[in-house]
Enzyme design. Sequence first.
Site, PDB file in Angstrom:
ATOM      1  N   MET A   1       3.024 -14.534   2.550  1.00 24.78           N
ATOM      2  CA  MET A   1       4.210 -14.640   1.708  1.00 24.78           C
ATOM      3  C   MET A   1       4.877 -13.306   1.380  1.00 24.78           C
ATOM      4  O   MET A   1       5.959 -13.285   0.816  1.00 24.78           O
ATOM      5  CB  MET A   1       3.881 -15.384   0.407  1.00 24.78           C
ATOM      6  CG  MET A   1       2.784 -14.763  -0.428  1.00 24.78           C
ATOM      7  SD  MET A   1       3.304 -13.468  -1.583  1.00 24.78           S
ATOM      8  CE  MET A   1       4.288 -14.390  -2.740  1.00 24.78           C
ATOM      9  N   TYR A   2       4.263 -12.180   1.746  1.00 17.91           N
ATOM     10  CA  TYR A   2       4.883 -10.888   1.463  1.00 17.91           C
ATOM     11  C   TYR A   2       6.143 -10.745   2.312  1.00 17.91           C
ATOM     12  O   TYR A   2       6.078 -10.688   3.547  1.00 17.91           O
ATOM     13  CB  TYR A   2       3.929  -9.734   1.753  1.00 17.91           C
ATOM     14  CG  TYR A   2       2.721  -9.634   0.845  1.00 17.91           C
ATOM     15  CD1 TYR A   2       2.648 -10.346  -0.346  1.00 17.91           C
ATOM     16  CD2 TYR A   2       1.641  -8.833   1.182  1.00 17.91           C
ATOM     17  CE1 TYR A   2       1.538 -10.260  -1.165  1.00 17.91           C
ATOM     18  CE2 TYR A   2       0.524  -8.722   0.351  1.00 17.91           C
ATOM     19  CZ  TYR A   2       0.480  -9.452  -0.818  1.00 17.91           C
ATOM     20  OH  TYR A   2      -0.626  -9.361  -1.626  1.00 17.91           O
ATOM     21  N   SER A   3       7.281 -10.676   1.632  1.00 18.89           N
ATOM     22  CA  SER A   3       8.584 -10.619   2.314  1.00 18.89           C
ATOM     23  C   SER A   3       8.709 -11.739   3.337  1.00 18.89           C
ATOM     24  O   SER A   3       9.242 -11.551   4.434  1.00 18.89           O
ATOM     25  CB  SER A   3       8.793  -9.255   2.980  1.00 18.89           C
ATOM     26  OG  SER A   3       8.932  -8.242   2.008  1.00 18.89           O
TER      27      SER A   3
ATOM     28  N   LYS B   1      -3.612 -13.515   3.705  1.00 12.15           N
ATOM     29  CA  LYS B   1      -3.831 -14.589   2.731  1.00 12.15           C
ATOM     30  C   LYS B   1      -2.938 -15.788   3.016  1.00 12.15           C
ATOM     31  O   LYS B   1      -1.921 -15.677   3.698  1.00 12.15           O
ATOM     32  CB  LYS B   1      -3.557 -14.095   1.309  1.00 12.15           C
ATOM     33  CG  LYS B   1      -4.213 -12.786   0.944  1.00 12.15           C
ATOM     34  CD  LYS B   1      -3.871 -12.382  -0.480  1.00 12.15           C
ATOM     35  CE  LYS B   1      -4.134 -10.925  -0.726  1.00 12.15           C
ATOM     36  NZ  LYS B   1      -3.133 -10.055  -0.070  1.00 12.15           N
TER      37      LYS B   1
END
Length: 349
Positions: free
Chosen positions: A54-56, A80
């Site tokens: 989900m990072y960026s 993750k």
Amino acid sequence: MRYRNLGGTGIEVSAHCLGTMMFGAVGNPDHEECGRIIHAALDLGINFVDTADMYSAGESEVIVGKALKGRRDDVVLATKVHFQMGEGRNRSGNSRRWIIRAVEDSLRRLDTDWIDLYQVHRPDHTTDVEETLSVLGDLVTAGKIRSFGCSTFPAEELVEAHHVAERRALHRFRTEQPPYSILARGIEADVLPVARRYGMGVLTWSPLASGFLSGKQRLGRPVDLTSGRAALNPARFDPAIPVNIAKLEAVEQLVALAEEIGCTLPELAVAFPVAHPAVTSVIIGPRTMEQMESLVEGAGLVLDDAVLDRIDEIVAPGVNLYHPDGVWRAPALTDPSQRRRALQDRAAG
């Protein structure tokens, strides 16, 4: 750089882990610069890189994958799963259906055949933990991941997961990734002792307490509530609010302590979690090369008992002056229907 065993996995990781949450659109959109930061970290002895799908919106994984080409075998790579990815139902959570899809997406973005540590980013009360442990164990057997862990789980969820794994003869969580800093010491009372009891590796995040321990925010100085993290959550940073004054008062004492022992406040902040016997690795999450170098610069800093005693006097063990954003809260607290009987059943007589 020192190296420690990651729980009972037999994998050796550096005491600093490079976190990549700030790589991509939400932080540093320059892929080339982010790649240089990753290479510089590896050259300094860091062999542990942590990211998340989900990072960026997946961009961080793409950046990491490009940067690790030619160096993949030398790196312990962690990512993750859990948060919503794109629009539509069943594109989040800890279900077998989503995890099987999500791991393939992460492998593609990272351009790798395997993930060393695959972590469940948050608990999911809609999915039985047995379901989650079962699919993660299958991914280990299939060779897509080497081991798996969890992130920001409360102590009771860790205990339940280990009991379920034991009863059902399933693979178990090998690591936990909690927030931990001088201003957020709550996990010392429960999560860290539980992790030690079960032999879990611990990689902690937010050692600078969302910037409170960077030295940029000081008591009596104006705070810009219109930009950066403060714009997203002004109440957390507004110096007019009493709980924030308490944080800033602690920061002033910590600044004085850092000056006394000849280091910077960020160096003191990052060295603090490294000293805990339950902590394996501390995640540093730079946005720029300058930030990365300044954080790693204090890797050799040793906090002796006298310094740790002083820190205990400023912020007592097990006390949270600061509650990090994004920490999972139990539905029993967030859902009023779980705390209130039906109106007609509330009377005692």
